[in-house]
Design an enzyme around this catalytic site. Structure first.
Site, PDB file in Angstrom:
ATOM      1  N   ASN A  97       0.830  -1.213   0.000  1.00  0.00           N
ATOM      2  CA  ASN A  97       0.000   0.000   0.000  1.00  0.00           C
ATOM      3  C   ASN A  97       0.862   1.259   0.000  1.00  0.00           C
ATOM      4  OD1 ASN A  97      -2.281  -1.582   0.076  1.00  0.00           O
ATOM      5  ND2 ASN A  97      -2.833  -1.093   2.183  1.00  0.00           N
ATOM      6  N   ARG A 428     -10.835  -5.411 -13.725  1.00  0.00           N
ATOM      7  CA  ARG A 428      -9.717  -6.272 -13.325  1.00  0.00           C
ATOM      8  C   ARG A 428     -10.238  -7.706 -13.335  1.00  0.00           C
ATOM      9  NH1 ARG A 428      -6.133  -2.563 -11.028  1.00  0.00           N
ATOM     10  NH2 ARG A 428      -7.089  -0.863  -9.855  1.00  0.00           N
ATOM     11  N   ARG A 458      -5.583   0.860 -13.000  1.00  0.00           N
ATOM     12  CA  ARG A 458      -4.200   1.080 -12.567  1.00  0.00           C
ATOM     13  C   ARG A 458      -3.492  -0.205 -12.156  1.00  0.00           C
ATOM     14  NH1 ARG A 458      -4.337   5.492  -8.565  1.00  0.00           N
ATOM     15  NH2 ARG A 458      -4.366   6.847 -10.382  1.00  0.00           N
ATOM     16  N   HIS A 488     -15.897   1.919 -14.796  1.00  0.00           N
ATOM     17  CA  HIS A 488     -15.719   1.226 -13.521  1.00  0.00           C
ATOM     18  C   HIS A 488     -16.952   0.400 -13.151  1.00  0.00           C
ATOM     19  CE1 HIS A 488     -14.879   1.087  -9.033  1.00  0.00           C
ATOM     20  NE2 HIS A 488     -13.721   0.712  -9.536  1.00  0.00           N
ATOM     21  N   TYR A 521     -12.098 -10.038  -0.972  1.00  0.00           N
ATOM     22  CA  TYR A 521     -12.822  -8.774  -0.834  1.00  0.00           C
ATOM     23  C   TYR A 521     -14.281  -9.045  -0.501  1.00  0.00           C
ATOM     24  CZ  TYR A 521      -8.989  -6.580  -3.566  1.00  0.00           C
ATOM     25  OH  TYR A 521      -7.779  -6.138  -4.028  1.00  0.00           O
ATOM     26  N   ARG A 617     -14.048   2.679   4.755  1.00  0.00           N
ATOM     27  CA  ARG A 617     -12.849   1.873   4.978  1.00  0.00           C
ATOM     28  C   ARG A 617     -11.575   2.711   4.974  1.00  0.00           C
ATOM     29  NH1 ARG A 617     -11.328  -1.495   0.041  1.00  0.00           N
ATOM     30  NH2 ARG A 617      -9.947   0.264  -0.365  1.00  0.00           N
ATOM     31  N   HIS A 645     -15.138  -3.950   0.696  1.00  0.00           N
ATOM     32  CA  HIS A 645     -15.201  -3.409  -0.665  1.00  0.00           C
ATOM     33  C   HIS A 645     -16.627  -3.126  -1.129  1.00  0.00           C
ATOM     34  CE1 HIS A 645     -14.024  -3.488  -5.093  1.00  0.00           C
ATOM     35  NE2 HIS A 645     -13.085  -2.740  -4.549  1.00  0.00           N
TER      36      HIS A 645
END
Length: 739
Positions: A97, A428, A458, A488, A521, A617, A645
């Site tokens: 991170n 993803r 990304r 997205h 997640y 979060r 998530h």
């Protein structure tokens, strides 16, 4: 999950105590504010009508709030209720991170200063001030990270017979084995580079592992005394397991850094190695594809940009703690960095590579026990997914419930002769994933397959380019969404011929179509053949793949067109209800909350008397607990075994609750610059279910961090016998269920 396994988990007291103190250093300290005019009355002392809701004092800095989230992740490594290898994983996740934080967020702030494009956020803090505060707090966090590793994690692993053998304690057999390993596996592929006018400083790629070596003596060409750079080949494992015959038992691991360090003299025959010091350089890794210059070839522009990602401007230097000052200064000058960009490291320079321990060590007893995700009985026992979805809508919560129905839905569609078309968004997923395989099979079977791939997801850009090529080779139509807006939204649309009609089957989700993520997640999946929702999804795909004016959708909320404004309307309606004496309530669960109009709307609702609970979060710029402004707002962050998530927007709506699930966070980019959807739950039982699951988070007192008005986070402290964990409750209730 078996009843026995659930009972075993329930018996184990999951009672995270406050973070164990390695010293008196405060980790989750308040977010610093801008220096205020001494003649200005503090915001807590002003009357509500005297406060402008755009006042910078009402907002926390985005980047510093992001850093605090990383700090909360780090504290999981201190939580003795996590198994020890899971604690090591949290330490690795923190490291990863922080890498991304420097590559993207710090790099962005530095770019603003470099190109004189400074822009203050809602908190009013100048980027230069933010960079200074980031450095101050990040240095504290990194020092704490390595103390946790060296003083707690490694000793605890050693008591479990998982040992990291440092070069200073190798016995004769171990040293001989390592020497052979170096000779056979390292020496043939390593390339030391002596620095002189004919050998300039090598161009080091982002986050590569290197050594700087100080030499003494004269080489074969007459060169004497100097520095050399030794890049560690990326093909070499960063951890090596010693064979049982040279150890006394257990799992014994050696760092590649120790192996190279111990044999550095063999890289420079005849020279004296005065010192060998590991270091790592972090560079700007944010891609800058100019929307106005790419023409119609986004993929081509992205391929070109990916080549330069590894060599962006320098943002951070990590180096061994004992490296002499003159060498450090030389490297800082070489990379055009300042002292605040320097991080001296007491251990391996890239802790995220310690994830390899999980592959090298077969110790399931040191990790959370595996579980079987649940699956609703009717979904499992029906005559096929299309038949099941025709009968009712299905709502699944991963990872507690299985992700396999989503994969199976696509696989069934790929084979079903009645299916004529499939459309899907991918953000993803992986080029060889089950989802990708099903789409390839569908295209080869003659279905009309159209896939909207977001190439700019990304750090997944290269994988998505490979996926696009594979799908195109199979005959699918691949588009890359809208140039200035990332796609997205998470949507699947399957068109099936049933008699004389065409029926649309839809999957909508809060998370990515990635089977691996679905195990780690928390996300919602929704499957329906509701006609209006099917029509809405069809219209959204029309906008993504074609060109048209804004198309009205009936049930979905659609960013960047209607989502933000409808959220503001629903917040304002709760405020009106409160002012009219009607009951009101707002619960929002997102990863991050930064969008200023959304924050201001929540402030107004709080002023009107609406009780507001925010489960955020990560980043939260809203400041709770300010008298007369946000005294009715509570903010908590839940950090646990699984990464939170889900995005949920709940409004009491005068006793007729509205619940929307979404791919969108409460951020500027999600609401204003991305293609997102939020979908309503129309079934009362599902609405009630999600409300109940939100309450699990609101009553969690073991993994909840409560945001204070000064910006600090406090970990909830349960009373004895009153331990409540949201994730544990969901695991017990949903896993291996036969509803």
């Amino acid at each position: 999950m078996s009843e026995q396994s659930v009972n075993e988990i329930d018996k184990k007291e999951t009672i995270p105590s406050p973070p164990l103190e390695l010293d008196s250093e405060l980790v989750l300290e308040p977010i610093p504010e801008q220096p205020q005019d001494p003649n200005k009355i503090a915001i807590e002392e002003r009357l509500p009508e005297e406060i402008d809701l755009a006042d910078p004092e009402l907002y926390f800095n985005r980047e510093l709030s992001h850093l605090q989230f990383n700090a909360r992740v780090l504290e999981q490594a201190m939580d003795e209720n996590h198994p020890i290898l899971n604690r090591l994983m949290f330490l690795c996740i923190f490291s990863s991170n922080m890498d991304e934080f420097f590559e993207i967020r710090v790099a962005g702030l530095k770019s603003q200063l470099e190109y004189s494009r400074e822009k203050n956020g809602p908190d009013g803090m100048h980027p230069k001030k933010v960079l200074g505060l980031i450095s101050e707090h990040a240095h504290k966090l990194v020092r704490r990270q390595y103390r946790i590793l060296n003083d707690i994690i490694l000793p605890k692993l050693a008591t479990e017979n998982v040992k990291f053998i440092r070069r200073t304690v190798w016995n004769e057999k171990q040293a001989a084995w390592v020497k052979r390993y170096f000779r056979d596996n390292v020496l043939p592929i390593i390339s030391p580079i002596g620095l002189d006018p004919a050998h300039p400083f090598p161009r080091l790629a982002n986050k590569t592992f290197n050594f700087v070596v100080e030499l003494e003596g004269r080489d074969a060409f007459g060169r004497e005394n100097g520095l050399a750079i030794v890049p560690a080949p990326s093909s070499l494992p960063r951890l090596v397991k010693l064979p049982d015959e040279v150890c006394e038992g257990g799992d014994n691991l050696v760092f590649l850094s120790s192996i190279i360090h111990a044999h550095a003299d063999q890289l420079f025959p005849g020279m004296t190695v005065k010192g060998c010091f590991q270091f790592r350089l972090t560079r700007n890794a944010d891609l800058e594809v100019d929307s106005d210059d790419i023409g119609v070839d986004l993929a081509g522009a992205l391929r070109t940009e990916l080549q330069s990602r590894h060599y962006g401007s320098s943002v951070r230097l990590e180096i061994a703690e004992n490296c002499p000052l003159h060498i450090v200064d030389s490297l800082l000058k070489q990379f055009d960095l300042e002292q605040q960009d320097l991080y001296r490291i007491d251990g391996p320079v890239n802790l995220s590579r310690l994830m390899a321990v999980l592959e090298l060590v077969d110790r399931p007893d040191l990790m959370y026990p595996p579980f079987s995700p649940g699956l609703p009985r009717k979904l499992a026992s029906s005559g096929g997914l299309f038949e099941a979805i025709r009968q009712r809508d299905y709502l699944l919560m991963h990872p507690f419930e299985s992700f396999s129905p989503v994969i199976d839905l696509l696989s069934e569609a790929a084979k079903d002769p009645s299916v004529v078309a499939i459309r899907q968004t991918l953000y993803r997923t992986g080029s060889r994933s089950p989802i990708a395989n099903a789409l390839v099979e569908a295209a080869r079977n003659g279905k009309e397959v159209t896939v909207v791939i977001e190439l700019r997801a990304r750090f997944d850009e290269a994988e998505n380019l490979a996926l696009a090529s594979r799908l195109q080779d199979a005959g699918a139509i691949v588009v890359y969404g809208v140039v200035r807006h990332k796609t997205h939204a998470k949507m699947i649309l399957i068109v099936r011929r049933e008699g004389a009609d065409l029926t649309r089957y839809v999957h909508l989700g809060t998370g990515n179509y990635h089977a691996g993520n679905a195990r780690l997640y928390t996300d919602y999946s929704f499957m329906t053949c509701d006609k209006e929702i099917g029509d809405d999804v069809h219209r959204v795909f029309q906008q993504l793949t074609g060109m048209s004016k804004e198309l009205k959708v009936k049930k979905l909320l659609h960013a960047p067109f209607t989502l933000r404004d409808r959220l503001l309307e629903m917040i304002n309606r709760e405020a009106e209800n409160a002012l009219n004496g009607e009951p009101s309530r707002i619960i929002i669960k997102v990863n991050s909350l930064t969008e200023q109009r959304l924050v201001q709307s929540l402030y107004k609702a709080s002023q009107a008397g609406v009780k507001i609970d925010l489960i955020v979060r990560g980043i939260c710029t809203l400041r709770p607990g300010i008298k007369g402004i946000s005294s009715n707002i509570r903010v908590r962050s839940v950090i646990g075994r699984f990464l939170e998530h889900t995005r949920v927007y709940y409004f009491y709506n005068n006793r007729n609750p509205k619940v929307y699930l979404s791919s969108a966070d409460g951020m500027d980019r999600n609401l204003n610059n991305r293609i997102e959807v939020a979908f309503p739950l129309q079934d009362y039982k599902q609405t009630r279910r999600v409300k109940k699951e939100l309450e699990y988070y609101l009553t969690d007192n073991t993994q909840s961090w409560i945001l204070q008005s000064d910006g600090s986070y406090q970990l909830s402290k349960p009373r004895k016998g009153e331990y409540r964990s949201a994730q544990r409750a969901l695991l017990s209730e949903l896993a291996d269920n036969t509803r």
